[in-house]
Design an enzyme around this catalytic site. Structure first.
Site, mmCIF file in Angstrom:
data_model
loop_
_atom_site.group_PDB
_atom_site.id
_atom_site.type_symbol
_atom_site.label_atom_id
_atom_site.label_comp_id
_atom_site.label_asym_id
_atom_site.label_seq_id
_atom_site.Cartn_x
_atom_site.Cartn_y
_atom_site.Cartn_z
ATOM 1 N N ASP A 13 -4.100 -1.292 -1.128
ATOM 2 C CA ASP A 13 -5.194 -1.612 -0.194
ATOM 3 C C ASP A 13 -6.537 -1.007 -0.627
ATOM 4 O OD1 ASP A 13 -4.283 0.963 0.386
ATOM 5 O OD2 ASP A 13 -4.104 0.668 2.546
ATOM 6 N N ARG A 49 7.309 6.464 -4.443
ATOM 7 C CA ARG A 49 7.911 6.995 -3.213
ATOM 8 C C ARG A 49 7.292 6.274 -2.037
ATOM 9 N NH1 ARG A 49 3.752 11.004 -4.396
ATOM 10 N NH2 ARG A 49 5.039 11.933 -5.994
ATOM 11 N N SER A 72 0.802 -1.228 0.000
ATOM 12 C CA SER A 72 0.000 0.000 0.000
ATOM 13 C C SER A 72 0.831 1.273 0.000
ATOM 14 C CB SER A 72 -0.963 -0.046 1.176
ATOM 15 O OG SER A 72 -1.744 -1.209 1.035
HETATM 16 C C1 GLC Z 1 -0.793 5.973 1.639
HETATM 17 C C2 GLC Z 1 -0.269 5.151 0.478
HETATM 18 C C3 GLC Z 1 -1.403 4.536 -0.290
HETATM 19 C C4 GLC Z 1 -2.331 3.793 0.626
HETATM 20 C C5 GLC Z 1 -2.781 4.671 1.767
HETATM 21 C C6 GLC Z 1 -3.666 3.938 2.768
HETATM 22 O O1 GLC Z 1 -1.487 7.053 1.137
HETATM 23 O O2 GLC Z 1 0.519 5.953 -0.367
HETATM 24 O O3 GLC Z 1 -0.907 3.664 -1.295
HETATM 25 O O4 GLC Z 1 -3.443 3.335 -0.092
HETATM 26 O O5 GLC Z 1 -1.662 5.186 2.445
HETATM 27 O O6 GLC Z 1 -3.013 2.858 3.335
#
Ligand code: GLC
Length: 500
Positions: free
Chosen positions: A231, A193, A178
């Site tokens: 996620d 990143r 995620s």
């Molecule tokens: C951050 C991550 C993203 C993820 C979110 C919730 O924003 O960059 O990919 O979905 O957290 O976990």
């Protein structure tokens, strides 16, 4: 738990810690505390800073919509609107055993999901705590640890009979990772990143699916990494699996992000892939990055600017830093520290414990807001137990009100993001309802968070905003990941868009 109005008691926090609660009748006597009036005056100032008017929200929604549009048209935008190569909705008939590995925040989770069709499933799982070093050291080492945990889990599942494999057979694995990754196929992804405080070296700019495959091979795991998933995408698919009205998924946890289903013809930046325009594809918005770097649209206070500038990624994740659980406690702590410096709070007390960044957990805001007692005993407990300072009732009322302002702003900004997707997709145009699958600690544990999101949506859309309803989502990172692995396996067997 029922708290007594006076005297001592104890309370168990979500973290498992036990909090001793103690109160006395003469707490305003010895120390030079701020008066009720001083606290009320300060509160007014913070109200002005943290309150979002409906008008301001609508302006944010408009710029948010333009940003979403731009991300769909052009590659490498600040809000990257990542095509996920998850095509359309699940049928609900997906079946079979799938493994899922979920790397996204505090814990690593490995799951065995058995999809039984008709929207039914079973799941068994293990969680492993990640250390701060693992989040910051070498990326390959982190993936090795994930593979090692998966190996323990698979071996145990084979030994206790919950999993069986024919010789030479491999299990499809959904890898929920995620963090923002550019994907040109579903089983591949270049980490743009790290977010949420991760910083493992030699990983940004690398294909994390390939790195994980290397680790899986090292531990000789009988799995095929079928899909790399965010996620939010997992949550979108899992929510729809059990509730076909779900059209958007949002995570309100350590990070904040959303996914929805878009028409391929609208994702003009992937025109060259030869996918028919009327196909639908999940988009991982990575909306946490909205207004990063330029800071043109969001109302940031000086506390938000400090949070940003002292983070490991200054300038980045501007929207997320105003909303997600990782930062809300810190925003409140910074306000408290300012008032300590100004000599308003805790004069004559030793405040060093409050002066460490990130010691004020967002769970404390939840607890402060849900304190059911007139004297705010829970707040007494938090401040005396964790920070060794004594508070008066006027101060506690102020802290609670401040928590409310920060929590409410987070919810209302989230409404802006949801409204931008709803507006873009015209989900309210036919008077239909639009369900939003939501997950994450903030959504699930922060009192009143969902109501505030709903209230914000009515402020933006008027009465028809009531048709947008958030629901606690199914486990997207486990079940969602398995469903996507199943959908992908079927798609590949049919040789449908085999190249992605
Ligand atoms: C951050 C991550 C993203 C993820 C979110 C919730 O924003 O960059 O990919 O979905 O957290 O976990």
């Amino acid at each position: 738990m029922v708290l007594s109005r006076r005297g001592s008691g104890s309370l168990t926090l979500p973290t498992g810690q036990t909090l001793a609660i103690h109160t006395r009748t003469h707490d305003e006597e010895d120390l030079p505390h701020a008066t009720k009036k001083t606290m009320a005056d300060h509160l007014r100032k913070y109200e002005t800073l943290f309150t979002l008017t409906p008008q301001r929200m609508r302006i944010i929604v408009e710029s948010f919509k333009e940003t979403l549009e731009l991300g769909l048209q052009k590659p490498e935008q600040i809000v990257p609107m990542i095509p996920t190569f998850v095509f359309g909705w699940p049928t609900g008939q997906e079946k079979g055993d799938y493994l899922a590995v979920d790397l996204g925040g505090t814990n690593l989770r490995v799951c065995l999901v058995t999809l039984q069709g008709e929207g039914k499933f079973e799941i068994s799982q293990s969680k492993y705590r990640l250390t701060e070093e693992q989040k910051q050291e070498d990326g390959q080492k982190l993936f090795d640890f994930c593979a090692q945990c998966l190996k323990t889990f698979v071996d145990t599942s084979l030994a206790d009979g919950s999993l069986s494999l024919k010789s030479g057979e491999t299990l499809p694995l959904g890898f929920t990772f995620s963090y923002p990754c550019y994907q040109s196929r579903i089983d591949h992804g270049i980490l743009i990143r790290w977010t949420k405080g991760f910083g493992a070296l030699n990983t940004e700019g690398h294909d994390v699916a390939e790195m994980f495959r290397t680790s899986l091979a090292k531990y000789e795991l009988p799995v095929t990494l079928t899909a790399l998933i965010n996620d939010t995408t997992g949550t979108l698919i899992a929510s729809h699996y059990v509730n076909p009205n779900a059209k958007i998924a949002v995570i309100f946890g350590t990070g904040c992000n959303a996914a929805y289903m878009e028409k391929v013809s609208e994702i003009t930046k992937i025109n060259d892939l030869g996918i028919p325009g009327d196909e639908m594809m999940g988009i991982n918005c990575e909306w946490g990055a909205f207004d990063s770097f330029e800071h043109e649209h969001l109302p940031r206070t000086k506390y938000d600017i400090i949070v940003d500038e002292t983070s490991n990624k200054p300038g980045e994740q501007a929207f997320e830093k105003l909303i997600s659980g990782r930062y809300l406690g810190e925003i409140l702590r910074l306000v408290i520290c300012e008032l300590i410096d100004e000599g308003v709070l805790f004069l004559g007390q030793n405040t060093y414990k409050l002066e460490n960044p990130y010691v004020f957990d967002t769970a404390f805001l939840s607890l402060m807001e849900s304190d059911p007692t007139d004297e705010l005993l829970m707040i007494i407990g938090i401040f005396s137990h964790f920070f060794a300072v004594e508070t008066t009732l006027a101060e506690r009322q102020f802290f609670r009100a401040l928590a409310k302002l920060i929590g409410r702003r987070a919810a209302r900004l989230s409404s802006c993001g949801i409204a931008a997707i709803v507006g873009r997709m015209g989900y309210l145009d036919n008077g239909e309802r639009c369900d939003v699958g939501a997950d994450g600690s903030l959504y699930n544990k922060y009192p009143g968070f969902a109501d505030r999101v709903h209230e914000g949506l009515v402020d933006i859309f008027g009465e028809k905003g009531r048709k947008i309803v958030t629901h606690r989502a199914e486990d997207g990172s486990g079940v969602g990941s398995a469903i996507i692995a199943a959908m992908t396996k079927t798609r590949k067997e049919k040789c449908l868009y085999d190249h992605v």
